[in-house]
Design a protein around this motif. Structure first.
Motif, short mmCIF file in Angstrom:
data_model
loop_
_atom_site.label_atom_id
_atom_site.label_comp_id
_atom_site.label_asym_id
_atom_site.label_seq_id
_atom_site.Cartn_x
_atom_site.Cartn_y
_atom_site.Cartn_z
N LYS A 141 0.68 -1.28 -0.20
CA LYS A 141 0.04 -0.02 -0.03
C LYS A 141 1.08 1.33 -0.05
CE LYS A 141 -4.22 -2.05 1.99
NZ LYS A 141 -4.97 -2.01 3.26
N ALA A 142 2.05 0.91 0.05
CA ALA A 142 2.98 2.30 0.33
C ALA A 142 3.25 2.84 -1.17
CB ALA A 142 4.36 1.70 0.66
N PRO A 143 3.23 4.23 -1.13
CA PRO A 143 3.51 5.19 -2.46
C PRO A 143 5.12 5.01 -2.65
CG PRO A 143 3.23 6.80 -0.62
CD PRO A 143 3.06 5.17 0.04
N SER A 144 5.26 5.34 -3.86
CA SER A 144 6.61 5.52 -4.58
C SER A 144 6.90 6.18 -5.62
CB SER A 144 7.08 3.83 -4.86
OG SER A 144 6.05 3.49 -6.08
N THR A 145 8.24 6.46 -5.81
CA THR A 145 8.23 7.47 -7.15
C THR A 145 9.27 6.72 -8.00
OG1 THR A 145 10.03 8.59 -5.94
CG2 THR A 145 8.05 9.65 -5.78
N VAL A 146 9.12 6.94 -9.35
CA VAL A 146 9.88 6.33 -10.26
C VAL A 146 10.81 7.23 -11.07
CG1 VAL A 146 10.39 4.93 -12.15
CG2 VAL A 146 8.54 4.37 -10.48
N ALA A 147 12.11 7.53 -11.01
CA ALA A 147 12.80 8.65 -11.69
C ALA A 147 13.45 7.70 -12.96
CB ALA A 147 13.74 9.30 -10.98
N ALA B 197 10.27 12.09 -13.62
CA ALA B 197 10.02 11.67 -12.52
C ALA B 197 8.26 11.25 -12.12
CB ALA B 197 10.54 12.20 -11.03
N PHE B 198 8.06 10.14 -11.73
CA PHE B 198 6.50 9.78 -11.69
C PHE B 198 6.40 9.27 -10.39
CE2 PHE B 198 8.45 9.65 -15.91
CZ PHE B 198 7.42 10.26 -16.65
N ARG B 199 5.07 9.26 -9.90
CA ARG B 199 4.68 8.72 -8.62
C ARG B 199 3.46 7.54 -8.63
NH1 ARG B 199 0.14 11.94 -7.42
NH2 ARG B 199 0.03 13.66 -8.75
N ALA B 200 3.50 6.85 -7.81
CA ALA B 200 2.42 5.81 -7.97
C ALA B 200 1.88 5.89 -6.32
CB ALA B 200 2.94 4.66 -8.13
N GLU B 201 0.44 5.92 -6.28
CA GLU B 201 0.07 5.71 -4.83
C GLU B 201 0.01 4.65 -4.13
OE1 GLU B 201 -4.59 5.98 -5.41
OE2 GLU B 201 -3.98 6.86 -7.23
N ASN B 202 0.11 3.42 -4.69
CA ASN B 202 0.65 2.17 -4.37
C ASN B 202 1.07 1.20 -5.20
OD1 ASN B 202 -1.74 1.02 -5.57
ND2 ASN B 202 -3.25 2.01 -4.27
N PHE B 203 1.37 0.17 -4.82
CA PHE B 203 1.83 -1.09 -5.82
C PHE B 203 1.04 -1.33 -6.76
CE2 PHE B 203 5.60 -0.32 -3.04
CZ PHE B 203 6.66 -0.99 -3.68
N ASP B 204 -0.23 -1.43 -6.47
CA ASP B 204 -1.18 -1.86 -7.35
C ASP B 204 -1.09 -0.81 -8.50
OD1 ASP B 204 -2.04 -4.53 -6.53
OD2 ASP B 204 -3.80 -3.51 -5.59
N VAL B 205 -1.18 0.38 -8.39
CA VAL B 205 -0.90 1.37 -9.29
C VAL B 205 0.41 1.43 -10.12
CG1 VAL B 205 -0.95 3.80 -9.72
CG2 VAL B 205 -2.76 2.77 -8.25
N LEU B 206 1.51 0.95 -9.45
CA LEU B 206 2.90 0.97 -9.90
C LEU B 206 2.94 0.00 -10.68
CD1 LEU B 206 5.87 2.22 -9.64
CD2 LEU B 206 6.39 0.41 -8.14
N TYR B 207 2.60 -1.33 -10.40
CA TYR B 207 2.54 -2.35 -11.19
C TYR B 207 1.69 -2.32 -12.50
CZ TYR B 207 6.08 -4.37 -7.85
OH TYR B 207 7.05 -4.71 -6.88
N ASP B 208 0.58 -1.55 -12.40
CA ASP B 208 -0.52 -1.43 -13.49
C ASP B 208 0.34 -0.46 -14.54
OD1 ASP B 208 -3.23 -1.56 -14.30
OD2 ASP B 208 -3.23 0.58 -14.14
N SER B 209 1.43 0.18 -14.57
CA SER B 209 1.80 1.15 -15.52
C SER B 209 2.93 1.09 -16.16
CB SER B 209 1.84 2.51 -14.64
OG SER B 209 0.87 2.73 -13.75
N PRO B 210 3.03 0.38 -17.52
CA PRO B 210 3.98 0.34 -18.27
C PRO B 210 4.80 1.46 -18.49
CG PRO B 210 2.16 -0.26 -19.49
CD PRO B 210 1.74 0.10 -17.89
#
Ligand SMILES: [Zn+2]
Length: 609
Positions: free
Chosen positions: A160-166, A188-201
């Motif tokens: 459930k943790a948010p993260s950023t991807v540069a 740099a991009f942000r994801a509110e949780n891992f379901d969103v992060l892993y959903d974004s190619p």
């Protein structure tokens, strides 16, 4: 080929988030305090090596003694354990001050780092990326495409943790992703949780793109590679498809949408506000092939509702380390396949006849599979993990595709509801109900919820329908359903008098080999096997072309001598030819449709019967 010198991008630290309370008191506060700040940097300094370089920084107010980092074993939308960890190499860990930290692997996809209470740790690794599919990664001198679920480790219990991807692109490559940008930072991009992060190619390359609005919201198509496409026409057609989706649900539940298209291979994967597609470079002409591409677009786009938001019981939040079982893939995939061409018809891109012809050929394929009596839609959905993506020579005999039969049964359910409700309700209402009453209320739906919603719209019990066609393997009575809209099936046996062997053959480098043998064919009854190489027929060298002309002079019940290699041993088989029983399926109007049937047809396909 890129010859531009690499540009170094300045990477800034993600903006600090509000600090948690210093002395957590409640359980909720304790959980919050244990959540690290997570920042990834993805670099691609040597594209020819196919190695994507990842740096992962974890920061805690009070660091733990050790931390488990995990790689997903699958990615949502593609229901197979793919073991992404096998491509990870060069793992290392250090403290923020550069001191090396101990680490060890404890199972196939988990790395335990001895963080020893450090407030910040830096983990580095590389991932070999040389497989372009919509669920894997590729880096080469043309582009980088990746799925975060196949690249970025997650800390155990922190989904459930948010993260950023540069992202540090190679040369002057541009970046496309559905993730929102981090304000004030470049790339740099942000994801509110891992379901969103892993959903974004991500696609990072020198791509072509076009932007357009639908219902006031920005959409863009990103094309990686040259081909015979007309980007302006494509934008117009894709916008029409999106409008048809909007009409069903009454809103577009995203702030923006990105279509990423790689011009190699084929297929697509759905995401919340983006999709990754693959299509052949010169596959945009003639119109019929272009319509195939638009079908793919419509399929993946429609998923933004059906599966990404209207979620089957087990599909989200996801377990990234195990299979996620559901009996509802036939709805998630099959009903989405049904809506592909329905959206194209509603958008005026194809005619009612083209729509019905497409569905008839789907029925034809289903009716040619003996496996339709072995596996139900719900069983095929559950077993996707071990069967659908691992088809073999027996699949035709013991399996159905939850895509194809789901498409057909979705259509039959739609027409059943339309007929029962006198045209007042349809499958649109079922999906809209699941969207409003389940997704919007934070609930996934079960097989029972689906049946109840369908019965509510039909105004009657559909238990017989679901028992036979969804939970069972009964032969579908097409005419009793299609007659509701004034349509009947036209079944012909065009090749009945023609002699045939009945095996599915493949020819490669001059070798004619049996790929599969469907039950109830002469080949099956007389013991031909998949893998048998047919060397000669009546003493003449066998090839596809030869067989076709030689057998055209034969009749069912004639005998031929087949010379075959089974494994490494040559043998002769006296083979009795059979008659080809494969049927052609088509749809035609009833001879004298009633006013009600005409009205329902008009309501269904917006055309005169
Ligand atoms: Zn799909």
């Amino acid at each position: 080929m890129l010859t531009i010198a690499t540009i170094l991008f300045m990477y800034q630290e993600p903006q600090a988030r509000p600090k948690p309370a210093k002395e957590p008191k409640t359980r909720a506060e304790q959980t919050r305090a244990a959540t690290p700040e997570i920042a990834y940097t993805v670099t691609m300094s040597k594209p020819a090596t196919h190695l994507l370089e990842v740096e992962m920084r974890l920061k805690w107010p009070a660091g733990p003694q050790s931390v488990d980092l995990k790689m997903p074993v699958w990615t949502p939308g593609s229901y197979l354990v793919r073991e992404y960890a096998r491509h990870l190499q060069d793992f290392s860990a250090k403290s923020a001050s550069g001191q090396a930290l101990g680490w060890r692997k404890i199972n196939k996809n988990t790395w335990t780092v001895d963080s020893k209470g450090a407030g910040e740790i830096v983990v580095s690794y590389r991932v070999y990326s040389n497989e372009l599919t919509v669920r894997t990664n590729e880096l080469n001198d043309e582009h980088a495409f990746w799925n975060n679920g196949a690249l970025l480790l997650f800390p155990k219990d922190q989904l459930k943790a948010p993260s950023t991807v540069a992202v540090r692109p190679y040369g002057k490559w541009k970046i496309a992703t559905g993730l929102p940008k981090v304000a004030g930072q470049t790339n740099a991009f942000r994801a509110e949780n891992f379901d969103v992060l892993y959903d974004s190619p991500f696609e990072v390359s020198d791509f072509n793109e076009i932007a357009f609005n639908v219902q006031g919201k920005p959409h863009r198509i990103v094309m990686s590679g040259e081909g015979n496409y007309d980007l302006r026409q494509m934008a117009k057609d894709v916008a029409k498809i999106a409008e048809e989706g909007y009409k069903i649900f009454g809103e577009l539940p995203y702030t923006d949408y990105t279509f990423i298209v790689n011009l190699r291979g084929g297929g697509g994967l759905e995401h919340l506000n983006s999709t990754a597609l693959q299509w052949s470079r010169f596959g945009f002409k003639p119109q019929s092939r272009y319509n195939g591409f638009l079908n793919l677009v419509a399929h993946e786009y429609f998923h933004l509702w059906n599966v990404k938001r209207i979620r089957p019981d087990a599909l989200g939040p996801f377990d990234y380390e195990n299979e996620n079982y559901t009996k509802l893939l036939w709805v998630a995939e099959g009903v989405t396949s049904y809506y592909e061409s329905l959206l194209l018809r509603r958008a005026g891109i194809i005619s009612d006849k083209e729509f019905l012809d497409g569905k008839a050929s789907m029925i034809e394929q289903l009716q040619a599979r003996p496996g339709r009596f072995e596996t139900s839609l719900e069983e095929a959905s559950m077993d996707a993990w071990i069967k659908y993506y691992r088809q073999d020579e027996n699949s035709v005999n013991n399996q159905i595709s939850y895509y194809d039969k789901g498409d057909v049964v979705g259509m039959m359910l739609d027409i059943t509801i339309r007929t029962a409700s006198g045209g007042a309700k349809s499958m649109d209402d079922v999906l809209r109900f699941l969207y409003n009453e389940h997704f919007k209320k934070g609930k996934n739906y079960t097989p029972e919820d689906l049946q109840k919603a369908a019965e509510m719209m039909a105004g009657k019990s559909l238990d017989d329908f679901f028992t036979k066609y969804v939970r069972g393997e009964a032969e579908i009575d097409y005419d009793s359903i299609m007659n509701g809209i004034g349509i009947k099936t036209n079944v012909t046996e065009p090749n009945k008098g023609r002699a045939y062997i009945g095996a599915d053959l493949t020819e490669e480098a001059g070798k004619l080999t049996i790929r599969a043998v469907a039950a109830d064919t002469p080949a099956y009854e007389q013991g031909l096997n998949s893998g048998d190489q047919i060397v000669a027929v009546d003493g003449y060298r066998a090839s596809q072309a030869f067989l076709q002309s030689y057998l055209s002079d034969k009749k069912p019940a004639d005998k031929v001598k087949l010379t075959i290699f089974r494994f490494d041993k040559l043998r002769d088989v006296v083979f009795t030819l059979g008659g080809n029983l494969r049927k052609d399926y088509g749809f035609a109007p009833l001879d004298n449709p009633t006013a009600e049937q005409r009205k329902l047809y008009q309501g269904y396909l917006n055309a005169e019967l």
